[in-house]
Enzyme design. Structure first.
Site, PDB file in Angstrom:
ATOM      1  N   ILE A  61      50.296 -17.817  68.389  1.00 27.64           N
ATOM      2  CA  ILE A  61      50.880 -16.617  68.983  1.00 27.64           C
ATOM      3  C   ILE A  61      51.106 -15.504  67.947  1.00 27.64           C
ATOM      4  CG2 ILE A  61      53.330 -17.270  68.787  1.00 27.64           C
ATOM      5  CD1 ILE A  61      53.587 -16.235  71.739  1.00 27.64           C
ATOM      6  N   VAL A 105      57.351 -22.407  66.441  1.00 30.68           N
ATOM      7  CA  VAL A 105      56.984 -21.002  66.693  1.00 30.68           C
ATOM      8  C   VAL A 105      57.906 -20.067  65.915  1.00 30.68           C
ATOM      9  CG1 VAL A 105      56.816 -19.215  68.455  1.00 30.68           C
ATOM     10  CG2 VAL A 105      56.197 -21.542  69.037  1.00 30.68           C
ATOM     11  N   ASP A 106      59.178 -20.395  65.913  1.00 28.86           N
ATOM     12  CA  ASP A 106      60.183 -19.564  65.242  1.00 28.86           C
ATOM     13  C   ASP A 106      59.826 -19.364  63.769  1.00 28.86           C
ATOM     14  OD1 ASP A 106      62.546 -18.164  64.966  1.00 28.86           O
ATOM     15  OD2 ASP A 106      63.860 -19.928  65.082  1.00 28.86           O
ATOM     16  N   SER A 166      60.622 -24.266  74.738  1.00 24.03           N
ATOM     17  CA  SER A 166      61.315 -25.576  74.800  1.00 24.03           C
ATOM     18  C   SER A 166      60.385 -26.788  74.858  1.00 24.03           C
ATOM     19  CB  SER A 166      62.309 -25.634  75.972  1.00 24.03           C
ATOM     20  OG  SER A 166      63.489 -24.940  75.645  1.00 24.03           O
ATOM     21  N   GLY A 213      58.491 -27.970  72.474  1.00 22.92           N
ATOM     22  CA  GLY A 213      58.323 -28.615  71.172  1.00 22.92           C
ATOM     23  C   GLY A 213      59.525 -29.488  70.872  1.00 22.92           C
TER      24      GLY A 213
HETATM   25  N1  AR6 Z   1      51.676 -20.416  68.377  1.00 21.53           N
HETATM   26  C1  AR6 Z   1      51.754 -20.916  69.640  1.00 21.53           C
HETATM   27  N2  AR6 Z   1      52.423 -22.064  69.942  1.00 21.53           N
HETATM   28  C2  AR6 Z   1      52.997 -22.746  68.925  1.00 21.53           C
HETATM   29  C3  AR6 Z   1      52.961 -22.289  67.586  1.00 21.53           C
HETATM   30  C4  AR6 Z   1      52.265 -21.075  67.319  1.00 21.53           C
HETATM   31  N3  AR6 Z   1      52.184 -20.557  66.101  1.00 21.53           N
HETATM   32  N4  AR6 Z   1      53.656 -23.165  66.805  1.00 21.53           N
HETATM   33  C5  AR6 Z   1      54.107 -24.154  67.630  1.00 21.53           C
HETATM   34  N5  AR6 Z   1      53.711 -23.890  68.910  1.00 21.53           N
HETATM   35  P1  AR6 Z   1      58.859 -25.216  69.260  1.00 21.53           P
HETATM   36  P2  AR6 Z   1      61.140 -25.226  71.141  1.00 21.53           P
HETATM   37  C6  AR6 Z   1      54.022 -24.667  70.149  1.00 21.53           C
HETATM   38  O1  AR6 Z   1      59.299 -26.506  68.685  1.00 21.53           O
HETATM   39  O2  AR6 Z   1      60.807 -26.562  71.668  1.00 21.53           O
HETATM   40  C7  AR6 Z   1      62.858 -24.045  66.258  1.00 21.53           C
HETATM   41  O3  AR6 Z   1      63.301 -24.695  65.129  1.00 21.53           O
HETATM   42  C8  AR6 Z   1      54.542 -26.058  69.980  1.00 21.53           C
HETATM   43  O4  AR6 Z   1      53.458 -26.950  69.768  1.00 21.53           O
HETATM   44  O5  AR6 Z   1      58.479 -24.118  68.340  1.00 21.53           O
HETATM   45  O6  AR6 Z   1      61.500 -24.154  72.089  1.00 21.53           O
HETATM   46  C9  AR6 Z   1      63.807 -22.991  66.782  1.00 21.53           C
HETATM   47  O7  AR6 Z   1      64.593 -22.414  65.742  1.00 21.53           O
HETATM   48  C10 AR6 Z   1      55.225 -26.278  71.322  1.00 21.53           C
HETATM   49  O8  AR6 Z   1      54.260 -26.588  72.318  1.00 21.53           O
HETATM   50  O9  AR6 Z   1      60.005 -24.583  70.212  1.00 21.53           O
HETATM   51  C11 AR6 Z   1      64.639 -23.724  67.770  1.00 21.53           C
HETATM   52  O10 AR6 Z   1      65.742 -24.372  67.159  1.00 21.53           O
HETATM   53  C12 AR6 Z   1      55.809 -24.922  71.652  1.00 21.53           C
HETATM   54  O11 AR6 Z   1      55.082 -24.000  70.823  1.00 21.53           O
HETATM   55  C13 AR6 Z   1      63.731 -24.773  68.308  1.00 21.53           C
HETATM   56  O12 AR6 Z   1      62.728 -24.989  67.312  1.00 21.53           O
HETATM   57  C14 AR6 Z   1      57.299 -24.771  71.375  1.00 21.53           C
HETATM   58  O13 AR6 Z   1      57.651 -25.549  70.260  1.00 21.53           O
HETATM   59  C15 AR6 Z   1      63.038 -24.337  69.569  1.00 21.53           C
HETATM   60  O14 AR6 Z   1      62.350 -25.438  70.106  1.00 21.53           O
END
Ligand code: AR6
Length: 207
Positions: free
Chosen positions: A39, A65-66, A154, A156
């Protein structure tokens, strides 16, 4: 990315399952595009655009993602997040709400930060996840954003079941069918991409 097949489909469902992604029609003037990728690399030829960050309540960065968004945007994003007022100590954005900043070194002009539910500990994870999508779209509308890209909020470390997450994501976006030119999901994982495309096909065929 724009190409569509002549797939026999209802007037509300124009889907292309080419490598570039799947495209659905939300309304006469609005498309839903589901693509695979990072993203942080998303860009459209428009200034009225935003990517959504799935953040934590402090909004000062994290993993997934963050972390990727903060790395790509550069340190100014953390400074901008730091300036978002706290609603209580350590909380700039409660679960289900959204806040907007500039995008700095990203292609996208803005980042809309939301905090999705932690599935196992949220009292009402469905309502919180719908709130995250809905409040991102409301904040986007308020800021005249016409192109917006979401990750799978949410899905991940927060552990939300993918099928239900896709249903909530797509059905909430349908509520805003006339408000955006293009709404994207940019999904990094194959299985999540497939779940999203199947769910979009199901829900948008019903429209
Ligand atoms: N582009 C697109 N999708 C991605 C990318 C990317 N660069 N990187 C990961 N994903 P997550 P959550 C996918 O864990 O569950 C953080 O520490 C990933 O594979 O990023 O909402 C924050 O600070 C998954 O399918 O987010 C919060 O504390 C999806 O994006 C917490 O994690 C979301 O994964 C949020 O957790």
């Amino acid at each position: 990315m724009e190409s569509k097949t002549d797939f026999p489909c209802s007037a509300h469902c124009l889907i292309s399952s080419m490598a570039s992604g799947a495209i659905f029609s939300l309304s006469d003037s609005s498309l839903l595009k589901i693509i695979q990728g990072d993203i942080t690399e998303w860009s459209v030829d428009a200034s009225s655009d935003a990517i959504v960050n799935t953040a934590n309540k402090r909004m000062l960065g994290g993993g997934g993602v963050d972390g990727a968004i903060h790395r790509a945007a550069g340190p100014q994003l953390r400074e901008a997040c730091f300036d978002v007022p706290e609603v209580r100590p350590g909380v700039r954005c409660p679960t289900g709400e959204a806040r907007i900043t500039l995008g700095f070194n990203l292609h996208a002009s803005h980042v809309i930060h939301t905090v999705g539910p932690v599935y196992d500990s949220d009292v009402n994870p469905r309502e919180s996840l719908a709130g995250s999508y809905r409040n991102c779209l409301i904040v986007a509308k308020e800021n005249n954003i016409k192109y917006i890209a979401f990750p799978a909020i949410s899905c991940g470390v927060n552990g939300y079941p993918k099928d239900e997450a896709a249903m909530i994501a797509i059905s909430t976006i349908k509520e805003f069918a006339n408000d955006f030119k293009e709404v994207y999901f940019v999904l990094s994982e194959d299985d999540i991409y497939n779940v999203w495309v199947n769910k979009a096909n199901e829900l948008l065929q019903e429209a």
